[in-house]
Design a protein around this motif. Structure first.
Motif, PDB file in Angstrom:
ATOM      1  N   SER A  46       5.050  24.694  -8.099  1.00  0.00           N
ATOM      2  CA  SER A  46       3.811  24.383  -7.567  1.00  0.00           C
ATOM      3  C   SER A  46       4.504  24.584  -5.975  1.00  0.00           C
ATOM      4  N   HIS A  47       5.231  23.928  -5.697  1.00  0.00           N
ATOM      5  CA  HIS A  47       5.135  23.748  -4.220  1.00  0.00           C
ATOM      6  C   HIS A  47       4.530  24.878  -3.991  1.00  0.00           C
ATOM      7  N   GLU A  48       6.165  26.098  -3.864  1.00  0.00           N
ATOM      8  CA  GLU A  48       5.673  26.737  -2.515  1.00  0.00           C
ATOM      9  C   GLU A  48       5.219  28.299  -3.553  1.00  0.00           C
ATOM     10  N   GLN A  49       4.820  28.304  -4.092  1.00  0.00           N
ATOM     11  CA  GLN A  49       4.682  29.895  -4.727  1.00  0.00           C
ATOM     12  C   GLN A  49       6.004  30.747  -5.286  1.00  0.00           C
ATOM     13  N   VAL A  50       6.814  29.814  -5.342  1.00  0.00           N
ATOM     14  CA  VAL A  50       8.598  31.156  -5.845  1.00  0.00           C
ATOM     15  C   VAL A  50       8.365  31.358  -6.862  1.00  0.00           C
TER      16      VAL A  50
END
Length: 103
Positions: A46-50
């Protein structure tokens, strides 16, 4: 209305590991917990779509491979910064040696 989707064989995921599952243009992560149960969350941090499938599983946590954010994959709760938004979670059942996810 949600549907049960056949995601994989239960034997496809080692205990305390996970695998990526793509369906309907979305990415999910399916986990095989240390208790033998299976869980499913959104597949992207949810932070950087990794993709979380490249992350490290320890007990009931998944650690994002990019910035070491961590989540409880049973509840989706963000446990460590930089993530502060929980992951979506999905019901899972095992029938006939297959893992099904309610999407």
């Amino acid at each position: 209305m949600a549907d049960w989707v056949d995601a994989c064989a239960a034997d496809d995921i080692e205990e305390e590991d996970l695998m990526r599952f793509d369906h309907g243009g979305r990415t999910f992560a399916i986990y095989h917990g240390p208790n033998g149960d299976f869980y499913c969350t959104d597949g992207l941090c949810s932070h950087e779509q990794v993709h979380l499938a490249d992350g490290l599983v320890m007990d009931y946590e998944i650690e994002c491979p990019k910035h070491n954010a961590a989540f409880d994959y049973r509840t989706g709760a963000a446990l460590r910064a930089p993530a502060c938004v929980a992951l979506g979670t999905y019901k899972v059942k095992v029938e006939g040696g297959r893992v099904f996810v309610e999407i």
